[in-house]
Design a protein around this motif. Structure first.
Motif, PDB file in Angstrom:
ATOM      1  N   GLY A  85       0.825  -1.198   0.000  1.00  0.00           N
ATOM      2  CA  GLY A  85       0.000   0.000   0.000  1.00  0.00           C
ATOM      3  C   GLY A  85       0.865   1.256   0.000  1.00  0.00           C
ATOM      4  O   GLY A  85       2.096   1.191  -0.062  1.00  0.00           O
ATOM      5  N   GLU A  86       0.198   2.405   0.061  1.00  0.00           N
ATOM      6  CA  GLU A  86       0.889   3.691   0.079  1.00  0.00           C
ATOM      7  C   GLU A  86       1.189   4.105   1.523  1.00  0.00           C
ATOM      8  O   GLU A  86       0.337   3.974   2.399  1.00  0.00           O
ATOM      9  CB  GLU A  86       0.034   4.768  -0.594  1.00  0.00           C
ATOM     10  N   VAL A  87       2.385   4.607   1.736  1.00  0.00           N
ATOM     11  CA  VAL A  87       2.819   5.032   3.069  1.00  0.00           C
ATOM     12  C   VAL A  87       3.568   6.354   2.950  1.00  0.00           C
ATOM     13  O   VAL A  87       4.416   6.523   2.065  1.00  0.00           O
ATOM     14  CB  VAL A  87       3.756   3.984   3.722  1.00  0.00           C
ATOM     15  N   TRP A  88       3.228   7.276   3.858  1.00  0.00           N
ATOM     16  CA  TRP A  88       3.994   8.523   3.954  1.00  0.00           C
ATOM     17  C   TRP A  88       5.132   8.323   4.937  1.00  0.00           C
ATOM     18  O   TRP A  88       4.911   8.007   6.101  1.00  0.00           O
ATOM     19  CB  TRP A  88       3.094   9.667   4.443  1.00  0.00           C
ATOM     20  N   ASN A  89       6.385   8.476   4.468  1.00  0.00           N
ATOM     21  CA  ASN A  89       7.559   8.374   5.320  1.00  0.00           C
ATOM     22  C   ASN A  89       8.358   9.677   5.276  1.00  0.00           C
ATOM     23  O   ASN A  89       8.050  10.592   4.512  1.00  0.00           O
ATOM     24  CB  ASN A  89       8.438   7.192   4.908  1.00  0.00           C
ATOM     25  N   ARG A  90       9.400   9.728   6.107  1.00  0.00           N
ATOM     26  CA  ARG A  90      10.204  10.954   6.218  1.00  0.00           C
ATOM     27  C   ARG A  90      11.670  10.654   5.922  1.00  0.00           C
ATOM     28  O   ARG A  90      12.239   9.696   6.437  1.00  0.00           O
ATOM     29  CB  ARG A  90      10.066  11.558   7.616  1.00  0.00           C
ATOM     30  N   ARG A  91      12.264  11.486   5.047  1.00  0.00           N
ATOM     31  CA  ARG A  91      13.685  11.334   4.735  1.00  0.00           C
ATOM     32  C   ARG A  91      14.538  11.857   5.912  1.00  0.00           C
ATOM     33  O   ARG A  91      14.026  12.524   6.820  1.00  0.00           O
ATOM     34  CB  ARG A  91      14.041  12.111   3.473  1.00  0.00           C
ATOM     35  N   LEU A 101       4.776   0.662  -0.959  1.00  0.00           N
ATOM     36  CA  LEU A 101       5.543  -0.267  -0.136  1.00  0.00           C
ATOM     37  C   LEU A 101       4.923  -1.667  -0.199  1.00  0.00           C
ATOM     38  O   LEU A 101       3.699  -1.817  -0.115  1.00  0.00           O
ATOM     39  CB  LEU A 101       5.542   0.234   1.313  1.00  0.00           C
ATOM     40  N   ARG A 102       5.779  -2.657  -0.354  1.00  0.00           N
ATOM     41  CA  ARG A 102       5.345  -4.054  -0.247  1.00  0.00           C
ATOM     42  C   ARG A 102       6.245  -4.748   0.766  1.00  0.00           C
ATOM     43  O   ARG A 102       7.476  -4.733   0.627  1.00  0.00           O
ATOM     44  CB  ARG A 102       5.414  -4.778  -1.584  1.00  0.00           C
ATOM     45  N   ILE A 103       5.620  -5.359   1.776  1.00  0.00           N
ATOM     46  CA  ILE A 103       6.355  -6.084   2.812  1.00  0.00           C
ATOM     47  C   ILE A 103       6.020  -7.559   2.699  1.00  0.00           C
ATOM     48  O   ILE A 103       4.844  -7.932   2.596  1.00  0.00           O
ATOM     49  CB  ILE A 103       5.992  -5.576   4.222  1.00  0.00           C
ATOM     50  N   THR A 104       7.042  -8.387   2.740  1.00  0.00           N
ATOM     51  CA  THR A 104       6.855  -9.833   2.630  1.00  0.00           C
ATOM     52  C   THR A 104       7.540 -10.524   3.802  1.00  0.00           C
ATOM     53  O   THR A 104       8.695 -10.204   4.124  1.00  0.00           O
ATOM     54  CB  THR A 104       7.446 -10.367   1.313  1.00  0.00           C
ATOM     55  N   ALA A 105       6.819 -11.446   4.425  1.00  0.00           N
ATOM     56  CA  ALA A 105       7.411 -12.249   5.495  1.00  0.00           C
ATOM     57  C   ALA A 105       8.147 -13.431   4.879  1.00  0.00           C
ATOM     58  O   ALA A 105       7.599 -14.152   4.041  1.00  0.00           O
ATOM     59  CB  ALA A 105       6.325 -12.736   6.442  1.00  0.00           C
ATOM     60  N   ILE A 106       9.397 -13.620   5.280  1.00  0.00           N
ATOM     61  CA  ILE A 106      10.200 -14.743   4.788  1.00  0.00           C
ATOM     62  C   ILE A 106      10.281 -15.781   5.903  1.00  0.00           C
ATOM     63  O   ILE A 106      10.728 -15.478   7.017  1.00  0.00           O
ATOM     64  CB  ILE A 106      11.609 -14.269   4.393  1.00  0.00           C
ATOM     65  N   LYS A 107       9.849 -16.995   5.597  1.00  0.00           N
ATOM     66  CA  LYS A 107       9.734 -18.029   6.622  1.00  0.00           C
ATOM     67  C   LYS A 107      10.727 -19.164   6.381  1.00  0.00           C
ATOM     68  O   LYS A 107      11.172 -19.393   5.251  1.00  0.00           O
ATOM     69  CB  LYS A 107       8.302 -18.590   6.637  1.00  0.00           C
ATOM     70  N   ASP A 108      11.043 -19.875   7.465  1.00  0.00           N
ATOM     71  CA  ASP A 108      11.902 -21.048   7.330  1.00  0.00           C
ATOM     72  C   ASP A 108      11.054 -22.271   7.012  1.00  0.00           C
ATOM     73  O   ASP A 108       9.836 -22.169   6.815  1.00  0.00           O
ATOM     74  CB  ASP A 108      12.744 -21.262   8.596  1.00  0.00           C
ATOM     75  N   ARG A 109      11.683 -23.439   6.944  1.00  0.00           N
ATOM     76  CA  ARG A 109      10.966 -24.655   6.553  1.00  0.00           C
ATOM     77  C   ARG A 109       9.905 -25.048   7.568  1.00  0.00           C
ATOM     78  O   ARG A 109       8.983 -25.807   7.258  1.00  0.00           O
ATOM     79  CB  ARG A 109      11.959 -25.790   6.356  1.00  0.00           C
ATOM     80  N   MET A 110      10.024 -24.546   8.789  1.00  0.00           N
ATOM     81  CA  MET A 110       9.051 -24.860   9.831  1.00  0.00           C
ATOM     82  C   MET A 110       7.883 -23.875   9.826  1.00  0.00           C
ATOM     83  O   MET A 110       6.959 -23.988  10.619  1.00  0.00           O
ATOM     84  CB  MET A 110       9.739 -24.822  11.207  1.00  0.00           C
ATOM     85  N   GLY A 111       7.942 -22.904   8.891  1.00  0.00           N
ATOM     86  CA  GLY A 111       6.853 -21.928   8.808  1.00  0.00           C
ATOM     87  C   GLY A 111       7.003 -20.751   9.752  1.00  0.00           C
ATOM     88  O   GLY A 111       6.070 -19.951   9.903  1.00  0.00           O
ATOM     89  N   ARG A 112       8.165 -20.634  10.367  1.00  0.00           N
ATOM     90  CA  ARG A 112       8.393 -19.518  11.288  1.00  0.00           C
ATOM     91  C   ARG A 112       9.006 -18.335  10.539  1.00  0.00           C
ATOM     92  O   ARG A 112       9.882 -18.524   9.695  1.00  0.00           O
ATOM     93  CB  ARG A 112       9.332 -19.944  12.416  1.00  0.00           C
ATOM     94  N   VAL A 113       8.544 -17.122  10.858  1.00  0.00           N
ATOM     95  CA  VAL A 113       9.078 -15.915  10.231  1.00  0.00           C
ATOM     96  C   VAL A 113      10.508 -15.692  10.727  1.00  0.00           C
ATOM     97  O   VAL A 113      10.764 -15.657  11.936  1.00  0.00           O
ATOM     98  CB  VAL A 113       8.213 -14.686  10.549  1.00  0.00           C
ATOM     99  N   VAL A 114      11.434 -15.551   9.779  1.00  0.00           N
ATOM    100  CA  VAL A 114      12.823 -15.284  10.154  1.00  0.00           C
ATOM    101  C   VAL A 114      13.265 -13.894   9.684  1.00  0.00           C
ATOM    102  O   VAL A 114      14.156 -13.294  10.288  1.00  0.00           O
ATOM    103  CB  VAL A 114      13.771 -16.366   9.585  1.00  0.00           C
ATOM    104  N   TYR A 115      12.657 -13.417   8.599  1.00  0.00           N
ATOM    105  CA  TYR A 115      12.987 -12.084   8.092  1.00  0.00           C
ATOM    106  C   TYR A 115      11.714 -11.420   7.557  1.00  0.00           C
ATOM    107  O   TYR A 115      10.735 -12.079   7.200  1.00  0.00           O
ATOM    108  CB  TYR A 115      14.001 -12.136   6.939  1.00  0.00           C
ATOM    109  N   TYR A 116      11.776 -10.094   7.467  1.00  0.00           N
ATOM    110  CA  TYR A 116      10.791  -9.319   6.715  1.00  0.00           C
ATOM    111  C   TYR A 116      11.547  -8.519   5.660  1.00  0.00           C
ATOM    112  O   TYR A 116      12.598  -7.926   5.967  1.00  0.00           O
ATOM    113  CB  TYR A 116      10.019  -8.346   7.614  1.00  0.00           C
TER     114      TYR A 116
END
Length: 351
Positions: A85-91, A101-116
């Motif tokens: 979606g659209e987000v207003w941020n500050r430099r 902005l697009r945010i994706t959760a990156i998961k391990d083989r057990m389905g646990r979030v390890v990174y965004y």
């Protein structure tokens, strides 16, 4: 068959994409602590890697979104694994900017979030252009004349821009003694702000023609002469102007590129051919004017190409119906999904 890419090659390709992407990329751990950003992140935000690693993305918040915005964003991110979606941020320098902005959760083989991983593009300029288009569109609509009320005439207009601003415009005005109504319909080739500016310039010329005592053909020739400076070699405009005289009970018209209109009178029914050179192509053009007698109940429909090109072959006959039903039919066509151009009309019925 090509050779399979091994893990090292995958990592190498991923690092190339990360470093050279034109979009900003930010990677956090599962606790939303920044662990890496790419060069495009620095170009957009002004923050260098060492200034943000170890911190959270809150460092970028502008304060323009309420806490509820981030609550819903994180809830959807955890439920679906991604959010955009659209987000207003500050430099870093304090300037506020809009990003997609697009945010994706990156998961391990057990389905646990390890990174965004967050990927974003600065769309501030695009938003500014969109706002300018919207303001231009509002100004164009404000230029349209107020609905006309008169015991001698019913007038209904249609105005539907295809994309924000329009190459179409129309106008009408009574003479001082209210014995004649002068009107015009303009259709400039193209779309966008440049076309809108050309349309506005033509509107000024046609409004100047309101006050002229010359014939319609002479007024149209004058407008064409003055309009030459508005157009490049690849642009031009179509137009038609008319004058309704309630003393002589005649409608006089002159055309520049709008080749047909519809008339239903005691003498004619259906398409009326209206020939004449487009505006802005050649200086010194001479135009013709023609006259139709009218009586009570007679109807006239002046259309731009956006509407005329959509008319079914049977429409000339269907136009014999009531004035109201014909106008409603034209409105449905103008606002239908099939309409792929600016669409405008001036619809008249003598009382």
């Amino acid at each position: 068959m090509g050779e399979a890419i091994d893990v090292k090659d995958h990592l190498y390709l991923a690092s190339i994409v990360f470093e050279h992407s034109s979009d900003g990329i930010l990677i956090t751990d599962a606790s939303a602590i920044i662990i890496s950003v790419n060069p495009a992140f620095t170009r957009v935000t002004g923050y260098r890697s060492q200034e943000v690693v170890g911190k959270t993305p809150r460092i970028l918040r502008s304060g323009k979104q309420p806490p509820a915005f981030y609550y819903h964003m994180w809830r959807l991110l955890k439920e679906k694994g991604s959010w955009q979606g659209e987000v207003w941020n500050r430099r870093k320098n304090g300037d506020v900017y809009l990003e997609w902005l697009r945010i994706t959760a990156i998961k391990d083989r057990m389905g646990r979030v390890v990174y965004y991983m967050a990927v974003f593009a600065d769309i501030t300029e695009r938003e500014q252009l969109r706002n300018e288009l919207l303001q231009t569109a509002k100004i164009q609509r404000d230029l349209l004349p107020a609905p006309l009320e008169d015991d001698r005439l019913r007038l209904k207009s249609i105005y539907r821009p295809y994309r924000y601003v329009s190459g179409d415009l129309y106008g009408y005005k009574w003479t001082r003694d209210k014995t004649k109504l002068f009107g015009f319909l303009i259709d400039v080739m193209g779309h966008g702000v440049a076309t809108a500016l050309q349309t506005s310039g033509l509107r000024i010329l046609f409004r100047q023609a309101f006050e002229s005592s010359r014939s319609l053909a002479e007024r149209l020739a004058y407008i064409n002469h003055e309009a030459m400076c508005l157009f490049t070699d690849e642009s031009f405009a179509a137009a038609i102007c008319f004058e309704i005289d309630f003393t002589t009970h005649t409608l006089t018209y002159a055309s520049a590129g709008i080749t047909y209109f519809l008339a239903y009178t005691g003498q004619v029914e259906g398409l009326i051919k209206a020939s004449g050179m487009f505006l802005g192509i050649m200086d010194g053009v001479q135009y013709e004017q023609h006259e139709l007698a009218f009586g009570s109940g007679d109807r006239f429909f002046f259309l731009t190409d956006g509407l005329f090109d959509m008319l079914p072959l049977s429409f000339a006959g269907e136009g014999k119906g009531s004035f109201r039903s014909t106008v409603e039919m034209l409105e449905r066509m103008a606002y239908s999904k099939e309409c792929s151009d600016d669409a405008s009309a001036i619809c008249l019925q003598i009382r």
